[in-house]
Structure formats: C-alpha cells, structure tokens
Scaffold this motif. Structure first.
Motif, short mmCIF file in Angstrom:
data_model
loop_
_atom_site.label_atom_id
_atom_site.label_comp_id
_atom_site.label_asym_id
_atom_site.label_seq_id
_atom_site.Cartn_x
_atom_site.Cartn_y
_atom_site.Cartn_z
N GLY A 15 0.81 -1.21 0.00
CA GLY A 15 0.00 0.00 0.00
C GLY A 15 0.85 1.26 0.00
N ILE A 19 -0.58 6.09 4.63
CA ILE A 19 0.13 5.35 5.67
C ILE A 19 1.43 4.76 5.09
N ILE A 52 -10.12 15.00 2.55
CA ILE A 52 -10.27 16.44 2.32
C ILE A 52 -9.14 17.24 2.97
N GLY A 54 -8.07 17.41 6.28
CA GLY A 54 -8.13 17.84 7.67
C GLY A 54 -7.08 17.12 8.52
N SER A 177 0.13 -6.28 -7.84
CA SER A 177 -0.83 -6.67 -6.82
C SER A 177 -0.30 -7.84 -5.99
N VAL A 178 -0.34 -7.70 -4.68
CA VAL A 178 0.12 -8.79 -3.81
C VAL A 178 -0.96 -9.87 -3.77
N ALA A 207 -2.79 -1.52 3.59
CA ALA A 207 -3.63 -1.64 2.39
C ALA A 207 -4.98 -0.93 2.52
N GLY A 208 -5.10 -0.02 3.49
CA GLY A 208 -6.30 0.83 3.60
C GLY A 208 -7.58 0.00 3.63
N ALA A 231 -17.65 13.67 -0.47
CA ALA A 231 -17.11 15.00 -0.18
C ALA A 231 -17.35 15.90 -1.38
N GLY A 314 -15.28 8.28 -1.56
CA GLY A 314 -14.13 7.41 -1.26
C GLY A 314 -14.45 6.50 -0.10
N LEU A 315 -13.45 5.77 0.34
CA LEU A 315 -13.68 4.73 1.34
C LEU A 315 -12.89 5.00 2.62
N TYR A 316 -13.58 4.98 3.76
CA TYR A 316 -12.88 4.95 5.04
C TYR A 316 -12.52 3.48 5.31
N PRO A 317 -11.29 3.19 5.71
CA PRO A 317 -10.99 1.83 6.18
C PRO A 317 -11.49 1.70 7.62
N GLY A 345 -6.85 8.64 8.33
CA GLY A 345 -5.60 8.04 7.84
C GLY A 345 -4.59 9.04 7.31
N PHE A 346 -5.06 10.18 6.84
CA PHE A 346 -4.12 11.19 6.36
C PHE A 346 -3.40 11.83 7.55
N MET A 347 -4.20 12.25 8.54
CA MET A 347 -3.59 12.94 9.69
C MET A 347 -2.76 11.99 10.55
C1 LIG Z 1 -14.38 11.68 1.56
C2 LIG Z 1 -13.24 11.38 2.49
C3 LIG Z 1 -12.70 12.40 3.27
C4 LIG Z 1 -11.64 12.13 4.14
N1 LIG Z 1 -11.11 13.16 4.84
C5 LIG Z 1 -10.03 12.93 5.64
C6 LIG Z 1 -9.41 14.00 6.33
O1 LIG Z 1 -9.81 15.16 6.24
N2 LIG Z 1 -8.33 13.72 7.11
C7 LIG Z 1 -7.85 12.44 7.25
O2 LIG Z 1 -6.89 12.23 7.99
N3 LIG Z 1 -8.44 11.41 6.60
C8 LIG Z 1 -9.50 11.61 5.81
N4 LIG Z 1 -10.09 10.57 5.14
C9 LIG Z 1 -9.65 9.20 5.42
C10 LIG Z 1 -8.38 8.86 4.68
O3 LIG Z 1 -8.57 9.09 3.30
C11 LIG Z 1 -8.01 7.38 4.90
O4 LIG Z 1 -8.07 7.05 6.26
C12 LIG Z 1 -6.58 7.16 4.43
O5 LIG Z 1 -6.44 7.61 3.11
C13 LIG Z 1 -6.19 5.70 4.51
O6 LIG Z 1 -4.87 5.63 4.03
P1 LIG Z 1 -4.20 4.24 3.68
O7 LIG Z 1 -2.83 4.55 3.21
O8 LIG Z 1 -4.38 3.30 4.80
O9 LIG Z 1 -5.13 3.66 2.50
P2 LIG Z 1 -5.11 3.96 0.93
O10 LIG Z 1 -4.78 5.36 0.63
O11 LIG Z 1 -6.37 3.42 0.38
O12 LIG Z 1 -3.89 3.09 0.45
C14 LIG Z 1 -3.94 1.69 0.44
C15 LIG Z 1 -3.26 1.22 -0.81
O13 LIG Z 1 -3.12 -0.21 -0.73
C16 LIG Z 1 -3.13 -0.69 -2.04
N5 LIG Z 1 -3.45 -2.13 -2.02
C17 LIG Z 1 -4.50 -2.71 -1.41
N6 LIG Z 1 -4.46 -4.06 -1.58
C18 LIG Z 1 -3.34 -4.32 -2.32
C19 LIG Z 1 -2.75 -5.50 -2.84
N7 LIG Z 1 -3.27 -6.71 -2.61
N8 LIG Z 1 -1.63 -5.38 -3.58
C20 LIG Z 1 -1.07 -4.16 -3.83
N9 LIG Z 1 -1.59 -3.01 -3.36
C21 LIG Z 1 -2.71 -3.08 -2.61
C22 LIG Z 1 -4.22 0.12 -2.72
O14 LIG Z 1 -4.02 0.12 -4.12
C23 LIG Z 1 -4.06 1.49 -2.07
O15 LIG Z 1 -3.36 2.41 -2.89
C24 LIG Z 1 -11.12 10.81 4.25
C25 LIG Z 1 -11.66 9.80 3.44
C26 LIG Z 1 -12.70 10.07 2.58
C27 LIG Z 1 -13.24 8.96 1.73
#
Ligand SMILES: Cc1cc2nc3c(=O)[nH]c(=O)nc-3n(C[C@H](O)[C@H](O)[C@H](O)COP(=O)(O)OP(=O)(O)OC[C@H]3O[C@@H](n4cnc5c(N)ncnc54)[C@H](O)[C@@H]3O)c2cc1C
Length: 388
Positions: A15, A19, A52, A54, A177-178, A207-208, A231, A314-317, A345-347
């Motif tokens: 991912g 994160i 967004i 924050g 892809s894993v 992997a969110g 959003a 988008g998707l919250y994990p 997840g961003f913050m």
């Molecule tokens: C509308 C909206 C508004 C939001 N606003 C905020 C905010 O203001 N502040 C904040 O902190 N958060 C916010 N969030 C939440 C935030 O976007 C997520 O919590 C965060 O992006 C999660 O990050 P991540 O790196 O875990 O996941 P992701 O960004 O989804 O990254 C996971 C990655 O894993 C990869 N992956 C998955 N499975 C595999 C596999 N088998 N093989 C290879 N790659 C794989 C995917 O391709 C993906 O790119 C918001 C979310 C949404 C939807």
C-alpha cells in the motif's frame, strides 16, 4: 539477492497511500531496505487522494491524540525540513455545540484532551463567534477550539513522502498486486505478486480499505471494512473562514459533517452517512449534496449561494470501534498491521510511520506502550470513538 532465487528486502509495505508512503520514508531514512507495492499506477490513488485534508490532534483517545500531535509537528515543519510545499495551513479546528448534549460531550472530553497535551479550550458563544463570525448565532452555545490543528494537501503530502522515500533508496512498484503471503515456520518469508516473488523479514499491511483482504492472505481475520463517504468542493471565494467547523449532531441520514475553507478560497466538505454505506462502490450518490447542503446552510447561512464545483466519494478503512489497528499480527512473526485508520488516515500517517519504524527496529518507548492497548489488533473492539 539471497541464496533464494528472488530479491530480499528488510521490509515490504503493501500500500502506497497516506500510511504506506510516510512509513517507507521513515524506514528508508533509518537505513532499512524497503519495497512498497501498490496495485494502482501511482502513489495515493486509493483512499488517500479522496481525503479532504483535515489534520487534527483533537480526538477522544490518547493514542490518536499522541500520534496526531506528532503528525502535526511533521506536517507543519515539512517544507522547512524537506523543501516541499504540502499546503500546510494552521487554521485550527472547532467543534460547535447547539444543544446541551453536544456541549456536555465536548466539555467532558476536554479534561482527557488537555491531559494528553492538546491545546484546546471551550469557547462560549461570544468567544466562538470571534473565531467563526459566520456561524449561525441562533441557538449557538459555543464550542471547542484547538488552534494548532489545520490542513494540508493529501496529494502533495503523500507525493512528497514518496519522493523523499525514493531519494533515500526506497523502491516503489506500482501496477503490482500482492496475491500471496508466504509464511515459513510461523514467520514472514516472502510475498508473491502478479509479477514476481520478493523475500522480506517484515511485512506491513498498509492496504487501507483492502487491509482485510491482505490479512486474509495470512489467514488472519482483520476487522477493517470499506465504508463510503462523500465530499465536495465549491467555487473559490474571498477568505472568510480559518478553522475546520465540525458539527457532531446526528440528524436523519447523517451522524456529523465538517467543512473548511482552503487557502485558495474553496469550501471543502464531507458528511458521515448514517447508517454506514458499506462496500467498495465509489460512485457518488444524488442524496449526498442535498443532505449536506441543508446542514451546512443551517450552521452557516452565508454559504447558501456558493456554487459546488465537484463531488466525489471514497472509502474509510473502518473498524468496529473507530480506532486504528496498529501492531504485530498474533500468529505470524514479522507481520505488522497498519490499518483501520477510518476517517483519519491522512492525519495519522506521519505519526504512525514513525511508530511503525519503532516496531521494526525494536525501539518502542514507554509512551508508545501507554497508547498501544488502544490500537492493539487483539483488543475487543467493543468501545466507541466519540469524535469519529
Ligand atoms: C471523503 C473522504 C474524506 C476524508 N477526509 C479525511 C481528512 O480530512 N483527514 C484524514 O486524515 N483522513 C480523511 N479521510 C480518510 C483517509 O482518506 C483514509 O483514512 C486514508 O487515506 C487511509 O490511508 P491508507 O494509506 O491506509 O489507505 P489507501 O490510501 O487506500 O492506500 C492503500 C493502498 O493499498 C493498495 N493495495 C491494497 N491491496 C493491495 C494489494 N493486494 N496489492 C497491492 N496493493 C494493494 C491500494 O491500491 C491502495 O493504494 C477521508 C476519506 C474520505 C473517503
């Protein structure tokens, strides 16, 4: 190369989102040989680009408060330290109260928030109106204000972590892809993708919303499910609003919503649907905009004529209790969960990235041990985050 017929890394991260990218940066900076694999074509293309922007340390539990306080230090000094502008803006966060029950909830949280080092206070109606002059004064009781919170660009920040990680020697493989996790004698040994096999001592599941599927490859049931949120962004108008405004009043169809004005003038906003909308669908609905617009105009009548330019989804994990899952997998040595970051997840990214480094190089501190129970993979998940 090792004696086996595939390349070997100290750490593999699945991912390249908000994160995975900072985690790769901190690991590479500490001298680890890192590989990040993402199925999408570039960094931040999962949930991260849909956030967004924050950034707050204003949470209801010590783990997220501590991790985000550290994230804020990293985000706010990033340009100075690494030269990349990530649009950091210290506008603060306000949680507004129009009813006794929200006032009570927010005031009760203040004690714990201050105890864990948050710069936050309750403002009565007049003081609140000085910070957010355009909030509807009818029925306003006041709210909390945490001036050190702010915002930044998820795309710019995640790209910057990625570029800096690459400069430090981290490898990123996109469009890969894993598909398999190879475990030998209860220990992480390698992963197989649709292209190749890579050996590793440590594997990080970042992997969110797909973290559950990744954990399943190691026969682990991780309670992270994709939860849809929408959003939107408006046209640009003259600057009139500094902090993020959060309204935690539940109403039919939604449990809370929040908005802020970007430094370039647009209002960016988001709502938490109630009940949750589970699944991987990221097509926008027609119900989002009328619902959130009504709520926003109620809280800030001045917004009634502003034009919306774009909506997205988008998707919250999501985890059952609203807290992230950070820690070693129980029965697979070397497998580290960095998942379930919900709407934060961003913050959480930079603070979590440093924490994950301390897991890997076995340097967890006494302060880390204080907060780890709140995010432990084997907790009972029956609690509830109050400021989701
Ligand atoms: C509308 C909206 C508004 C939001 N606003 C905020 C905010 O203001 N502040 C904040 O902190 N958060 C916010 N969030 C939440 C935030 O976007 C997520 O919590 C965060 O992006 C999660 O990050 P991540 O790196 O875990 O996941 P992701 O960004 O989804 O990254 C996971 C990655 O894993 C990869 N992956 C998955 N499975 C595999 C596999 N088998 N093989 C290879 N790659 C794989 C995917 O391709 C993906 O790119 C918001 C979310 C949404 C939807």
């Amino acid at each position: 190369m090792t004696d086996l017929n595939y390349p070997h890394y100290d750490v593999i991260i699945i991912g390249a989102g908000s994160i995975g990218a900072p985690t790769a940066f901190f690991l590479a900076k500490a001298g680890f040989k890192v590989l990040v694999i993402d199925k999408f074509p570039s960094v931040g293309q999962g949930s991260s680009k849909r956030a967004i922007g924050g950034i707050r340390a204003t949470h209801s539990d010590p783990a997220k408060i501590r991790l985000c306080l550290r994230s804020i230090e990293i985000f706010s000094s990033w340009k100075e330290n690494y030269g990349d502008d990530i649009d950091w803006f210290k506008g603060g966060y306000t949680f507004v109260a129009f009813r006794d029950q929200e006032e009570k909830t927010l005031k009760e949280l203040l004690r714990k928030q201050k105890e864990f080092g948050l710069n936050i206070d309750w403002l009565d109606k007049e003081a609140f109106l000085e910070i957010v002059p355009d909030v509807n004064p009818d029925g306003l009781l006041g709210g909390t204000f945490s001036p050190d919170d702010g915002s930044a660009s998820p795309l710019l920040a995640t790209h910057s972590f990625y570029r800096q990680a690459v400069n430090l020697g981290a490898e990123f493989h996109f469009n890969e892809s894993v598909e398999e996790i190879i475990i030998s004698s209860g220990k992480i040994k390698a992963i197989k993708t649709n292209h190749a096999t890579y050996g590793s001592d440590f594997l990080i599941n970042a992997a969110g919303p797909w973290a559950k599927n990744v954990a399943k490859l190691a026969d682990i049931d991780l309670p992270v499910n994709p939860d849809s949120h929408e959003a939107a962004i408006t046209e640009s108008v003259a600057h009139f609003l500094d902090p993020m405004v959060v309204d935690i009043r539940p109403q039919p169809g939604s449990s809370n919503f929040y908005f802020y004005q970007h430094s370039t003038g647009q209002i960016i906003f988001c709502i938490t649907p109630k009940p949750n909308i589970w699944g991987f669908d990221v097509e926008e609905t027609s119900s989002f905009l009328p619902m959130v617009a009504k709520r926003m105009i109620e809280v800030m009548p001045r917004l009634q004529n502003i034009r919306v330019r774009r909506t997205w989804r988008g998707l919250y994990p999501m985890t059952p209790d609203g807290f992230p899952i950070i820690g070693w997998a129980k029965n697979v040595e070397g497998f580290l969960h960095a998942a379930g970051t919900c709407g934060q997840g961003f913050m959480l990214g930079p603070g979590m990235g440093e924490l994950l480094l301390r897991f890997v190089n076995n340097s967890l501190t006494a302060q880390d041990h204080e907060i780890l129970p709140f995010v432990a993979p084997d907790r009972d998940f029956s609690g509830q985050e109050l400021l989701k």
